[in-house]
Write a protein that holds these residues in place. Structure first.
Motif, PDB file in Angstrom:
ATOM      1  N   UNK A   1       0.893  -0.921   0.347  1.00  0.00           N
ATOM      2  CA  UNK A   1      -0.028   0.548  -0.246  1.00  0.00           C
ATOM      3  C   UNK A   1       0.725   1.368  -0.099  1.00  0.00           C
ATOM      4  N   UNK A   2       2.087   1.801  -0.267  1.00  0.00           N
ATOM      5  CA  UNK A   2       3.025   2.168   0.144  1.00  0.00           C
ATOM      6  C   UNK A   2       3.310   3.253  -1.165  1.00  0.00           C
ATOM      7  N   UNK A   3       2.965   2.640  -1.656  1.00  0.00           N
ATOM      8  CA  UNK A   3       2.949   3.715  -2.920  1.00  0.00           C
ATOM      9  C   UNK A   3       2.112   2.869  -4.098  1.00  0.00           C
ATOM     10  N   UNK A   4       1.813   4.173  -5.230  1.00  0.00           N
ATOM     11  CA  UNK A   4       0.799   3.751  -6.164  1.00  0.00           C
ATOM     12  C   UNK A   4       1.260   2.783  -6.851  1.00  0.00           C
ATOM     13  N   UNK A   5       2.196   2.776  -7.277  1.00  0.00           N
ATOM     14  CA  UNK A   5       2.455   2.073  -8.507  1.00  0.00           C
ATOM     15  C   UNK A   5       2.722   0.937  -7.955  1.00  0.00           C
ATOM     16  N   UNK A   6       2.997   0.409  -6.611  1.00  0.00           N
ATOM     17  CA  UNK A   6       2.981  -0.767  -5.801  1.00  0.00           C
ATOM     18  C   UNK A   6       1.052  -1.783  -5.928  1.00  0.00           C
ATOM     19  N   UNK A   7       0.569  -0.611  -5.070  1.00  0.00           N
ATOM     20  CA  UNK A   7      -0.720  -0.315  -5.185  1.00  0.00           C
ATOM     21  C   UNK A   7      -2.049  -1.410  -6.508  1.00  0.00           C
ATOM     22  N   UNK A   8      -1.031  -0.717  -7.816  1.00  0.00           N
ATOM     23  CA  UNK A   8      -1.793  -0.716  -8.802  1.00  0.00           C
ATOM     24  C   UNK A   8      -1.168  -2.298  -9.227  1.00  0.00           C
ATOM     25  N   UNK A   9       0.577  -2.377  -8.759  1.00  0.00           N
ATOM     26  CA  UNK A   9       0.939  -4.044  -9.224  1.00  0.00           C
ATOM     27  C   UNK A   9      -0.251  -5.112  -8.234  1.00  0.00           C
ATOM     28  N   UNK A  10       0.013  -4.798  -7.468  1.00  0.00           N
ATOM     29  CA  UNK A  10      -1.171  -5.888  -6.201  1.00  0.00           C
ATOM     30  C   UNK A  10      -2.488  -6.113  -6.295  1.00  0.00           C
ATOM     31  N   UNK A  11      -3.221  -4.828  -7.219  1.00  0.00           N
ATOM     32  CA  UNK A  11      -4.201  -4.409  -7.501  1.00  0.00           C
ATOM     33  C   UNK A  11      -4.263  -5.972  -8.924  1.00  0.00           C
ATOM     34  N   UNK A  12      -3.848  -5.445  -9.376  1.00  0.00           N
ATOM     35  CA  UNK A  12      -3.427  -5.990 -10.568  1.00  0.00           C
ATOM     36  C   UNK A  12      -3.239  -8.481 -10.684  1.00  0.00           C
ATOM     37  N   UNK A  13      -2.626  -8.170  -9.535  1.00  0.00           N
ATOM     38  CA  UNK A  13      -2.066  -9.604  -9.467  1.00  0.00           C
ATOM     39  C   UNK A  13      -3.225 -10.468  -8.483  1.00  0.00           C
ATOM     40  N   UNK A  14      -3.619  -9.699  -7.607  1.00  0.00           N
ATOM     41  CA  UNK A  14      -4.296 -10.284  -6.514  1.00  0.00           C
ATOM     42  C   UNK A  14      -6.108 -10.797  -7.431  1.00  0.00           C
ATOM     43  N   UNK A  15      -6.237  -9.756  -8.610  1.00  0.00           N
ATOM     44  CA  UNK A  15      -7.617  -9.849  -8.792  1.00  0.00           C
ATOM     45  C   UNK A  15      -7.276 -10.661  -9.995  1.00  0.00           C
ATOM     46  N   UNK A  16      -5.958 -11.160 -10.539  1.00  0.00           N
ATOM     47  CA  UNK A  16      -6.329 -11.991 -11.465  1.00  0.00           C
ATOM     48  C   UNK A  16      -6.031 -13.300 -10.769  1.00  0.00           C
TER      49      UNK A  16
END
Length: 479
Positions: free
Chosen positions: A105-120
């Protein structure tokens, strides 16, 4: 409340559903070891998902790789499994998700990548779930949309027929669901649904898109809230280092330790190292080996990285001393070697000083800690070498000359996916041994540790029944 919701509410199980929306934080106690181990296991799965994106795998290929990784590191069985089996699995899945929320959750880039991977990951699990498990999840979370009886609205039926006719090979479906159009922006963008009054009418076959989008939107909001609360953890010196370590996981694949001698039959002697290096070493260790042979010297960081690698490969401390003494050549006296270098070798093996059993460096540590300075050759060539020098090594040492392969490796390097580039090199150089593109070290697993690269390469050679020296065509002989 329908009967399914009542059954779930009254269930004594903590995790009655296989699928999880992660809308409630875990309340159980976990040990610090579980905290880190569970998070790393989940990160291994998410890292391979992201590697699949980088490598442009098809959805079926991604699904196969993700399913294999989940089976190894993060299994979540259906309700047909025994309670004592599925409850610990679901607890680990639940807790590990929230741990990685803290890390990403620490940066917008990390959040974006985490959301994409978790949703997949959620999508793959949803597709792999039995219909009964899907229905229970939809009813429990009310995420499937409101059912619409289109037969009672002729005007609506006519519009839906037009949408169905405009889609290739589409026909009017029996069931439709009404949701706010903002819940299915991907379907709206591709004109696969009918819009009216701010609502989208989604056919049954596309209902999973509603669920995936709901999962993604909920996770995005939750990560923003977690980011706001994160400063409260700054005082906990136990968790912050772990979270910082986890957040680097996507940079170099997933951190993972390696048991000394894993995958190696018998001791590796000093005389065997040159041949193994020529046939099986990854680029990082090949570079150190060639520098030692050419210059008769390595600086401290390179010696440490290489010694720990040899130790994990199965080289005993006695053989390591023989190897390094031979490596420094006759220009160094025995007295100088014993005074200045022998102690450090024994120290790396846990036989001197505080006698710690130091593990070999994984890819994450090699990439993120103490990069090479002037005159140093340790580190990761994919990360620390220039593109020109890297390409030169790929063509001259590994004989990778196909322009498409070189461009694919260079693209992964430029995007910061160094483990993907290394994995592709492994696949290309082991194609003659049956390794296909996308297989990696096996089951799609990417390179995350130099010793695992070597072990897998030697396993393939052994499986092929190749005689000693038969693999020299893979590499150019030492000068």
């Amino acid at each position: 409340m329908n009967s399914s919701k009542v059954a779930i509410k009254n269930s004594r199980e903590k995790y009655p559903l296989r699928l999880n929306m992660y809308d409630r934080p875990p309340a159980q106690d976990v040990t610090l070891e579980e905290f880190e181990t569970w998070a790393i296991d989940r990160l291994k799965v998410l890292s391979e998902i992201e590697s699949s994106f980088v490598r442009n795998r098809t959805h079926d290929e991604l699904k196969t790789v993700t399913t294999d990784q989940c089976r190894k590191y993060l299994p979540v069985d259906s309700n047909n499994a025994e309670l004592q089996t599925r409850e610990p699995q679901r607890k680990k899945d639940h807790v590990s998700h929230f741990i990685l929320r803290l890390a990403f959750c620490r940066s917008e880039e990390l959040r974006r990548r985490f959301v994409k991977a978790e949703t997949t990951l959620f999508r793959v699990r949803y597709e792999n779930s039995a219909p009964a498990d899907r229905e229970k999840f939809i009813e429990a979370h009310n995420v499937g949309g409101d059912t619409v009886d289109v037969q009672k609205d002729p005007a609506l039926l006519k519009q839906l027929q037009k949408v169905a006719a405009s889609a290739a090979h589409a026909t009017l479906e029996k069931s439709y669901y009404k949701v706010p159009w903002t819940q299915v922006p991907d379907l709206v963008a591709t004109r696969r649904v009918y819009l009216k009054g701010g609502f989208a009418y989604v056919p049954l076959s596309l209902q999973p898109n509603i669920i995936y989008q709901k999962f993604q939107q909920n996770l995005e909001r939750a990560l923003e809230q977690t980011a706001k609360a994160l400063p409260r953890l700054d005082e906990d010196d136990r968790l912050v280092p772990i979270l910082e370590h986890l957040s680097k996981g996507f940079v170099a694949g997933v951190s993972g330790e390696y048991r000394a001698g894993e995958g190696i039959d018998g001791e590796v002697t000093a005389d065997m190292v040159d041949e193994i290096a020529r046939k099986h070493f990854p680029m990082c260790m090949r570079s150190l080996h060639e520098t030692l042979r050419a210059d008769r010297h390595l600086k401290h960081a390179g010696r440490l990285q290489f010694t720990l690698f040899l130790k994990a490969m199965g080289v005993s401390v006695e053989e390591a001393i023989v190897f390094w003494r031979k490596g420094y050549g006759q220009s160094m006296t025995d007295d100088k070697f014993n005074k200045e270098y022998k102690y450090n070798i024994r120290h790396s093996y846990g036989l001197e000083g505080k006698r710690a059993d130091y593990p070999a460096m994984n890819c994450q540590r090699i990439i993120t800690q103490n990069g090479p300075g002037p005159g140093e050759t340790h580190g990761c060539p994919f990360c620390h070498h220039s593109i020109d020098n890297l390409t030169s090594s790929l063509t001259s040492v590994y004989r990778i000359t196909a322009q498409a392969d070189l461009m694919e490796i260079q693209r992964a390097v430029k995007d910061g996916f160094y483990h993907v580039a290394c994995t592709r090199v492994f696949e290309i150089t082991h194609a003659e041994r049956g390794v296909k593109k996308g297989e990696g070290l096996g089951a799609g697993e990417s390179v995350a540790h130099p010793n695992k690269y070597v072990a897998r390469s030697r396993e393939l050679e052994k499986a092929a029944g190749m005689p000693s020296g038969a693999g020299d065509a893979m590499m150019v002989d030492e000068a």
